[in-house]
Design an enzyme around this catalytic site. Structure first.
Site, PDB file in Angstrom:
ATOM      1  N   TYR A 103       2.680  51.149  11.088  1.00 36.05           N
ATOM      2  CA  TYR A 103       1.809  50.841   9.956  1.00 36.05           C
ATOM      3  C   TYR A 103       1.852  51.899   8.863  1.00 36.05           C
ATOM      4  CZ  TYR A 103      -1.163  53.560  13.147  1.00 36.05           C
ATOM      5  OH  TYR A 103      -1.647  54.499  14.020  1.00 36.05           O
ATOM      6  N   LYS A 104       2.650  52.935   9.039  1.00 39.96           N
ATOM      7  CA  LYS A 104       2.770  53.969   8.011  1.00 39.96           C
ATOM      8  C   LYS A 104       3.925  53.608   7.076  1.00 39.96           C
ATOM      9  CE  LYS A 104       1.040  57.456  11.283  1.00 39.96           C
ATOM     10  NZ  LYS A 104      -0.320  57.616  10.757  1.00 39.96           N
ATOM     11  N   ASP A 131       7.324  61.892  19.561  1.00 41.24           N
ATOM     12  CA  ASP A 131       6.411  61.056  18.778  1.00 41.24           C
ATOM     13  C   ASP A 131       6.984  60.967  17.369  1.00 41.24           C
ATOM     14  OD1 ASP A 131       4.373  60.129  17.093  1.00 41.24           O
ATOM     15  OD2 ASP A 131       2.788  60.996  18.325  1.00 41.24           O
ATOM     16  N   PHE A 168      -0.596  65.690  17.606  1.00 44.78           N
ATOM     17  CA  PHE A 168      -1.633  64.721  17.259  1.00 44.78           C
ATOM     18  C   PHE A 168      -2.599  64.561  18.438  1.00 44.78           C
ATOM     19  CE2 PHE A 168      -3.379  60.468  16.465  1.00 44.78           C
ATOM     20  CZ  PHE A 168      -3.803  60.645  15.154  1.00 44.78           C
ATOM     21  N   ARG A 181      -4.321  66.022   2.763  1.00 42.34           N
ATOM     22  CA  ARG A 181      -2.935  65.631   3.030  1.00 42.34           C
ATOM     23  C   ARG A 181      -2.460  64.650   1.969  1.00 42.34           C
ATOM     24  NH1 ARG A 181      -1.368  63.080   8.822  1.00 42.34           N
ATOM     25  NH2 ARG A 181      -2.416  61.299   7.875  1.00 42.34           N
TER      26      ARG A 181
END
Length: 423
Positions: free
Chosen positions: A238-239, A213, A136, A387
């Site tokens: 928050y995912k 991560d 990322f 995605r």
């Protein structure tokens, strides 16, 4: 394209049957927006999860009672310990970690910086960092900045962008000069699921440390940080943990490293006896030394409801549905999208895949905009990836069918003879 060209299985009926047989189907109704007709398919739960109805009640009660009623007394009564209290709960529920090694606070980027700097200091005399080109962006940027600041060398792994970092690739670059390896457990683009235990063993054989991560894996795939031997980990909430936009990240520091760990942002909340207001910084004992400033108490509220839900359901059940959802999505992709020149950018083997898949086509930037206009919400990732993030507790098989059929329709909208169907 004629109507006969759409002679495919009845995917809507198939999805309905899968939803009826889904042991987690009732949990979807616990989320805000699940009944909103304007959102026909939410396929971006791995970027921002839906809120739980219980979180609306929790936050309202906090405003009127804990904050409005207890005022500053809340710090002594609960808030001061909340980052570690929730950290321990998160560790037990989704990280596979014992208490005292996890805390909540700051963003993923800030915690990544703190942990990386602290980890590098534990390996004096080593001057190389290892990460991959497809990690990322924030991971790459933070590690590159640390390397530039401290005169370190970044050793890059070049993985297959449709897969991820394999053990043999790590072995080629890790060695006696390596201080720290930083990798994503689930690749943010392809969804590739790293063999974390094997990666940790190989890293340690070279005398280096491993920082994972977990942003795209926590709450989606089972984790066993302690038994895998992971040294450090960071991830967002928050995912799949439904903490809300900008909810604080978490940091894990393996117990064996805590006594010698020093992070670079030495703030008052991470000091021994912070309210003593003494001169000079002396780190607190244990995981509290990762904390710097005042923790974001409001931002920690909503994730507690998801942790409670996962405690009821169990991560094995979450993972089982996640795999069923992505398998169903791949069936639809193979049948409806592959004939249109759309390519799969994720591992086909479900064991090597996290909770999302990505498909590639040059038209997808425009297609994604059109899909959102019709209430189908995936996620675009450059250069031309769409995605599909499937959050097991809140996503139905019906949404998957609606969403991928809509991708088919938008991808053929300009073809001669296309019907512009609204599946």
């Amino acid at each position: 394209m004629t109507e006969s060209d759409w002679a495919v299985p009845d995917w809507t009926a198939r999805a309905a049957a899968l939803d009826a047989a889904d042991p987690l189907r009732a949990y979807r109704d616990l989320f805000v927006g699940s009944e909103d007709p304007s959102v026909r398919a939410y396929l971006d739960g791995n970027s921002l999860g839906r809120p739980l109805r219980a979180s609306v009640e929790r936050i309202t009660a906090f405003m009127t009672q804990a904050w409005g009623g207890r005022l500053i007394r809340g710090w002594d009564e609960q808030w001061f310990e909340l980052p570690i209290t929730i950290g321990d709960r998160l560790a037990a529920t989704v990280l596979g970690a014992a208490a005292g090694q996890t805390t909540i606070g700051d963003s993923t980027t800030v915690l990544l910086y703190k942990l990386a700097r602290g980890a590098i200091a534990l390996r004096p005399g080593r001057n190389e960092l290892v990460l991959d080109r497809d990690n990322f962006p924030t991971d790459r940027y933070v590690l590159e900045s640390i390397a530039a600041e401290h005169g370190l060398t970044v050793r890059w792994i070049e993985p297959d962008p449709r897969a991820g970092v394999e053990l043999e690739q790590l072995a080629e670059v890790v060695g006696e000069r390596t201080a720290l390896v930083v990798l994503s457990h689930v690749a943010y683009r392809s969804g590739y699921l790293l063999d974390a235990a094997a990666i940790a063993r190989r890293t340690h054989e070279a005398g280096a440390l491993l920082l994972l991560d977990l942003c795209h894996s926590v709450g989606s795939v089972p984790l066993e940080l302690d038994s895998w031997g992971v040294d450090f980990a960071v991830g967002c909430t928050y995912k799949y943990l439904n903490g809300g936009p900008g909810s604080p990240a978490f940091a894990y520091v393996g117990r064996r490293h805590l006594d010698g760990f020093r992070q670079p942002i030495e703030g008052w909340m991470g000091r021994a006896d912070p309210f003593g207001m003494a001169q000079g910084y002396e780190p607190a004992q244990g995981i509290r030394r990762v904390i710097s400033g005042t923790p974001p108490i409001l931002g920690m509220l909503a994730m507690q409801d998801t942790l409670e839900l996962i405690e009821q359901v169990g991560m094995d059940a979450v993972r089982a549905k996640s795999m069923r959802l992505t398998e169903f999505a791949l069936e639809l992709v193979d049948e409806l999208l592959t004939p249109l020149g759309i390519e799969l950018g994720s591992p086909r083997d479900p064991v090597l895949r996290g909770g999302h898949i990505i498909i590639d086509h040059p038209s997808f930037a425009e297609v994604t905009t059109n899909l959102q206009a019709r209430g189908v919400i995936p996620d675009f990732r450059p250069p031309h990836g769409l995605r599909i993030g499937l959050s097991p507790l809140s996503t139905s098989f019906g949404e998957v069918a609606v969403g991928i059929q809509a991708i088919r329709d938008e991808s053929t909208r300009d073809e001669p003879g296309s019907q512009g169907r609204d599946a």
